[in-house]
Design a protein around this motif. Structure first.
Motif, mmCIF file in Angstrom:
data_model
loop_
_atom_site.group_PDB
_atom_site.id
_atom_site.type_symbol
_atom_site.label_atom_id
_atom_site.label_comp_id
_atom_site.label_asym_id
_atom_site.label_seq_id
_atom_site.Cartn_x
_atom_site.Cartn_y
_atom_site.Cartn_z
ATOM 1 N N LYS A 143 -13.315 -13.299 -43.669
ATOM 2 C CA LYS A 143 -12.498 -12.205 -43.139
ATOM 3 C C LYS A 143 -11.359 -12.799 -42.330
ATOM 4 N N SER A 144 -10.312 -12.009 -42.135
ATOM 5 C CA SER A 144 -9.200 -12.468 -41.308
ATOM 6 C C SER A 144 -9.614 -12.428 -39.846
ATOM 7 N N ILE A 183 -16.278 -7.184 -37.666
ATOM 8 C CA ILE A 183 -17.256 -6.460 -38.462
ATOM 9 C C ILE A 183 -17.284 -4.995 -38.024
ATOM 10 N N ASN A 228 -9.630 -9.046 -38.098
ATOM 11 C CA ASN A 228 -10.640 -8.045 -38.434
ATOM 12 C C ASN A 228 -12.012 -8.449 -37.917
ATOM 13 N N TYR A 246 -20.586 -5.289 -48.694
ATOM 14 C CA TYR A 246 -19.645 -5.320 -47.571
ATOM 15 C C TYR A 246 -18.362 -6.062 -47.939
ATOM 16 N N LEU A 247 -18.434 -7.005 -48.850
ATOM 17 C CA LEU A 247 -17.264 -7.792 -49.236
ATOM 18 C C LEU A 247 -16.376 -7.095 -50.254
ATOM 19 N N GLU A 275 -22.289 -12.392 -39.916
ATOM 20 C CA GLU A 275 -20.855 -12.407 -39.600
ATOM 21 C C GLU A 275 -20.225 -13.800 -39.644
ATOM 22 N N SER A 329 -9.158 -7.160 -45.505
ATOM 23 C CA SER A 329 -10.503 -6.642 -45.257
ATOM 24 C C SER A 329 -11.532 -7.312 -46.148
ATOM 25 N N SER A 330 -11.070 -7.957 -47.213
ATOM 26 C CA SER A 330 -11.978 -8.612 -48.137
ATOM 27 C C SER A 330 -11.302 -9.846 -48.725
#
Length: 520
Positions: A264-265, A270, A268, A291-292, A259, A358-359
């Motif tokens: 990420k912002s 995980i 957000n 995940y990205l 993490e 989200s990415s």
């Protein structure tokens, strides 16, 4: 290089219609399953490895081309480019590669971004970091104590059953006998799983070799995301189930461990869906990569928009032409090259930091405004991006080309340090390492020697919209004139005041001249 595009430091290529070969003939298309993302089918953002009816498809040599006639629709199919084991369609193709020299040579940094700094995992760099092996053994001893029902022999027996499958994951022949290979897999797997568990539980001794110093853990995180420094995810899964049954998902604790370096912002956190927990992963880098992936917004399988990349030091992008092929056919829908950030600003384009994303790949362009997630540049950014791109270059089409397209897009925006300064000013780049020139050099080098898939570019719509906006008569005329005036005479308050003062002096001089002329 048939039907392939090579991106170079000084020249970025473009120019042929998707689905067409250089001579204009239709190209064999990938099987529909090879162009389908799991997220489109199930509504989540996870990208499933792309498979053909006969199993995973990889670029192969010309001698093997008869097995998969769709070879021409793949990227990086040049004969002899990849040094991989000879395989048959019935055997699983590799997922853990040695990075080819062509990609390695593009990196001009002093250190090697594909080799571990602290800990070696798997056979490619086995025992290269021998001083850390004793720490692995301590972690192995610790994980064995978590479940007294399983001895070390039980772990060895379980991994022995996976030996053939695990060996087939590597593109190079592993020169270890069966016992040595299993011993290495168990030791490395036990170290990784115990590391994840200690990080989750936050329980470790003061003399822990990983957690006792501030710099070791971050470097280990990046070491575990190197393409050459992997063991199969199935091995980790077996070890985790024996050591810590009923303690949650391995996917969840792995992503929790990574993490701190997941872009990420701040809004957000995980979040792992059930589909992601139950997903199939090659190894830890593939899990991190999956995940990205951005949430798919459109279900278009074929993009007819061409991707154009900024040409460094050239007015035109060129497609390399061999002696036995014709120049690419120019299409009426062909777009102009995407200018760099400074040039786009002169045309009225605005840049804003995307606050909720989200990415890192979630780029938007609308109404002349770019919204781009912030990218933090530190000493390890080059390593991370290069390994994500290498994964795509070598495992395509079982994975997408999103990161290749992303770094190509950033290379378009960043031509010089002036572009970096502009993006930093707007919060899109957070430079924690080196100068603006260093950041510009990073992006310019990332695109050197890599192949681009024009057929499945998730940014194709943005390229089209930017080209349309940039080339409107209003932006070509007034906005650019005003932009040049603003950048030349109003770049900062002092220059602006000097420009205004100069203009006032000129106007007063003209007025004085007219007054004298009229009263003469």
């Amino acid at each position: 290089m048939d039907d392939n595009i090579v991106m170079d430091d000084k020249k970025m290529s473009c120019g042929q219609e998707v689905g067409m070969s250089s001579g204009g003939a239709p190209m064999p298309s990938l099987h529909e399953n090879e162009c389908t993302m799991l997220g489109e089918a199930s509504g989540n953002s996870l990208i499933e490895p792309l498979l053909s009816p006969d199993g995973p498809v990889l670029p192969m040599s010309s001698a093997e081309a008869h097995v998969h006639p769709r070879r021409k629709a793949m990227v990086g199919c040049a004969a002899g480019y990849f040094t991989t084991k000879s395989v048959t369609p019935s055997v699983s193709l590799p997922t853990i590669y040695k990075v080819p020299e062509r990609i390695r040579q593009a990196n001009k940094d002093a250190f090697e971004p594909y080799e571990p700094q602290i800990v070696s995992i798997g056979p490619y760099h086995h025992l290269k970091k021998e001083e850390f092996e004793k720490h692995k053994k301590l972690y192995q001893k610790s994980i064995l104590s978590r479940n007294p029902n399983h001895l070390l022999e039980d772990y060895n027996t379980a991994i022995e059953k996976l030996e053939n499958e695990a060996r087939s994951c590597y593109s190079e022949d592993v020169r270890l006998n069966g016992s040595e290979f299993v011993k290495m897999m168990v030791l490395d797997g036990c170290f990784i799983v115990e590391l994840f568990l200690r990080a989750k539980e936050e329980k470790f001794e003061g003399d822990d070799p990983v957690f006792s110093t501030i710099s070791t853990l971050p470097l280990i995180r990046y070491d575990m995301l190197l393409l050459e420094n992997q063991i199969p995810f199935s091995v980790l899964q077996v070890i985790y189930e024996k050591a810590s049954p009923g303690n949650g998902s391995l996917v969840e604790i792995a992503l929790d461990f990574f993490e701190p370096i997941i872009p990420k912002s701040k809004e957000n956190k995980i979040e792992v869906s059930n589909d992601q927990i139950n997903g199939r992963y090659f190894h830890l880098l593939h899990l991190f990569y999956s995940y990205l992936m951005p949430t798919p917004r459109e279900k278009s399988k074929k993009c007819k928009i061409l991707m154009f990349l900024c040409s460094k030091g050239s007015n035109e992008a060129e497609l390399p032409i061999s002696n036995n092929r014709s120049p690419p056919i120019k299409n009426e829908a062909e777009l102009s090259m995407i200018p760099c950030a400074a040039e786009l600003q002169l045309a009225g384009v605005k840049f804003k930091k995307k606050k909720d994303f989200s990415s890192i790949l979630d780029v938007e362009f609308s109404g002349g405004v770019f919204k781009i997630p912030q990218l933090c540049i530190d000493d390890n950014t080059n390593t991370l991006l290069r390994n994500l791109v290498a994964l795509e270059q070598l495992c395509y089409p079982r994975v997408t080309f999103h990161f290749t397209n992303y770094v190509g897009f950033m290379d378009c925006l960043v031509n010089t340090s002036k572009d970096v300064a502009l993006l930093r000013c707007n919060g899109i780049i957070d430079n924690l390492s080196g100068s603006n020139e260093d950041v510009a050099c990073l992006f310019n080098q990332l695109c050197s020697g890599i192949f681009v898939d024009f057929e499945n570019n998730y940014l194709s719509g943005i390229y089209k919209d930017v080209d349309k906006y940039y080339n409107t008569p209003w932006n070509m005329g007034w906005n650019k004139c005003w932009g040049n005036l603003r950048s030349g005479y109003f770049s900062n308050p002092w220059v602006g005041l000097s420009s205004v003062a100069g203009a006032i002096v000129i106007l007063l001089t003209i007025a004085q001249g007219l007054y004298n002329f009229l009263h003469y």
